[in-house]
Design a protein around this motif. Sequence first.
Motif, mmCIF file in Angstrom:
data_model
loop_
_atom_site.group_PDB
_atom_site.id
_atom_site.type_symbol
_atom_site.label_atom_id
_atom_site.label_comp_id
_atom_site.label_asym_id
_atom_site.label_seq_id
_atom_site.Cartn_x
_atom_site.Cartn_y
_atom_site.Cartn_z
ATOM 1 N N LYS A 64 0.827 -1.209 0.000
ATOM 2 C CA LYS A 64 0.000 0.000 0.000
ATOM 3 C C LYS A 64 0.861 1.260 0.000
ATOM 4 N N GLN A 65 1.879 1.259 0.848
ATOM 5 C CA GLN A 65 2.747 2.431 0.927
ATOM 6 C C GLN A 65 3.496 2.651 -0.382
ATOM 7 N N ALA A 66 3.961 1.551 -0.988
ATOM 8 C CA ALA A 66 4.696 1.657 -2.255
ATOM 9 C C ALA A 66 3.801 2.186 -3.365
ATOM 10 N N PHE A 67 2.556 1.730 -3.393
ATOM 11 C CA PHE A 67 1.620 2.181 -4.434
ATOM 12 C C PHE A 67 1.328 3.675 -4.290
ATOM 13 N N PHE A 68 1.024 4.114 -3.073
ATOM 14 C CA PHE A 68 0.743 5.536 -2.859
ATOM 15 C C PHE A 68 1.971 6.403 -3.139
ATOM 16 N N ASP A 69 3.135 5.942 -2.712
ATOM 17 C CA ASP A 69 4.365 6.705 -2.934
ATOM 18 C C ASP A 69 4.687 6.815 -4.424
ATOM 19 N N TYR A 70 4.317 5.799 -5.188
ATOM 20 C CA TYR A 70 4.572 5.808 -6.631
ATOM 21 C C TYR A 70 3.703 6.847 -7.339
ATOM 22 N N LEU A 71 2.427 6.924 -6.951
ATOM 23 C CA LEU A 71 1.485 7.827 -7.633
ATOM 24 C C LEU A 71 1.506 9.260 -7.103
ATOM 25 N N ARG A 72 1.833 9.418 -5.831
ATOM 26 C CA ARG A 72 1.704 10.716 -5.168
ATOM 27 C C ARG A 72 2.401 11.873 -5.910
ATOM 28 N N PRO A 73 3.636 11.728 -6.372
ATOM 29 C CA PRO A 73 4.282 12.873 -7.053
ATOM 30 C C PRO A 73 3.517 13.358 -8.275
ATOM 31 N N TRP A 74 2.872 12.449 -9.009
ATOM 32 C CA TRP A 74 2.139 12.846 -10.213
ATOM 33 C C TRP A 74 0.834 13.535 -9.845
ATOM 34 N N VAL A 75 0.224 13.113 -8.743
ATOM 35 C CA VAL A 75 -0.988 13.773 -8.269
ATOM 36 C C VAL A 75 -0.662 15.197 -7.844
ATOM 37 N N ARG A 76 0.437 15.364 -7.129
ATOM 38 C CA ARG A 76 0.837 16.700 -6.668
ATOM 39 C C ARG A 76 1.238 17.601 -7.836
ATOM 40 N N LEU A 77 1.848 17.006 -8.835
ATOM 41 C CA LEU A 77 2.225 17.796 -10.012
ATOM 42 C C LEU A 77 0.987 18.368 -10.686
ATOM 43 N N GLN A 78 -0.021 17.539 -10.923
ATOM 44 C CA GLN A 78 -1.226 18.008 -11.605
ATOM 45 C C GLN A 78 -2.007 18.996 -10.742
ATOM 46 N N ASN A 79 -2.075 18.741 -9.447
ATOM 47 C CA ASN A 79 -2.743 19.714 -8.570
ATOM 48 C C ASN A 79 -1.986 21.043 -8.553
#
Length: 275
Positions: A64-79
């Motif tokens: 779970k932590q690996a999945f969230f850590d993988y996606l999080r930077p792209w979510v923050r970039l778009q926001n």
Amino acid sequence: MKTGRVGKLTVSVSLVILAFIVLKLNFIDSEEKQVDQLGAIIENQQHLSLIPDFASIPLVTDKKQAFFDYLRPWVRLQNGIIKDERLFLQRSLQHLNDGLALTDAEYYRIEEIANKYQYSSRAYNAETLKELLVRTDIIPESMVLIQAANETGWGSSRFAREGLNFFGQWCFKKGCGLVPQSRTAGMSHEVAVFKSVEDSVASYMRNLNSNAAYSLLRSIRADMRAQNKEPTADELVYGLVNYSERQEAYIDELLEMLRHNQQYLVGNNEEKPSV
């Protein structure tokens, strides 16, 4: 007599060369067939995953932590990009409220943002900019991450691994994506394929900020803004009622996931700078 020996020698050499050519051609033909066969075997094997193999992580907590850590930077970039767009629109709105005319550069960028979020207007004034601001707003990070986890089975789905599609988005042109194995007879949709994780996240956010199916989400968010509140996942998730045919059951499932995964969703809240 001498000429006869030379002739025989020439014939012998010619035969050797001819035999060599025949053998060479047979070898090349055999090699090409082998390559073709190997190519067919590779084509029928499981496609190479474009993302980390999350399913192979033995501990659920680590996965779970690996999945969230993988996606999080792209979510923050778009926001971050959306925040910049929103700030620009707010400044342009303030110019109008101060009695100033919009510059050509402002008009150009306003049209770009309006096209991105499928908002059409004959003229841009204070009222239409307020309407555009309803569409130009962030999607809470935790909601994006939870929905991606739900739609992909924590990154293990075929659509995530082969098409970088983390949100189950469809496309409707033949050959535009991956054909679902369980597609209902008579349906023609495919699951969209993206070139990058960034494109996948950007498309998802654009969809929520423009599609009429998610007008409730945008209305909830606008109401929170009017009360000087920051949009939150547990409030905006109700605006996803049309995202799935399961509707209320889908919302309940997302809320349950939000509650059970708070420890992985919080942590490092430092946001990536906008661009």
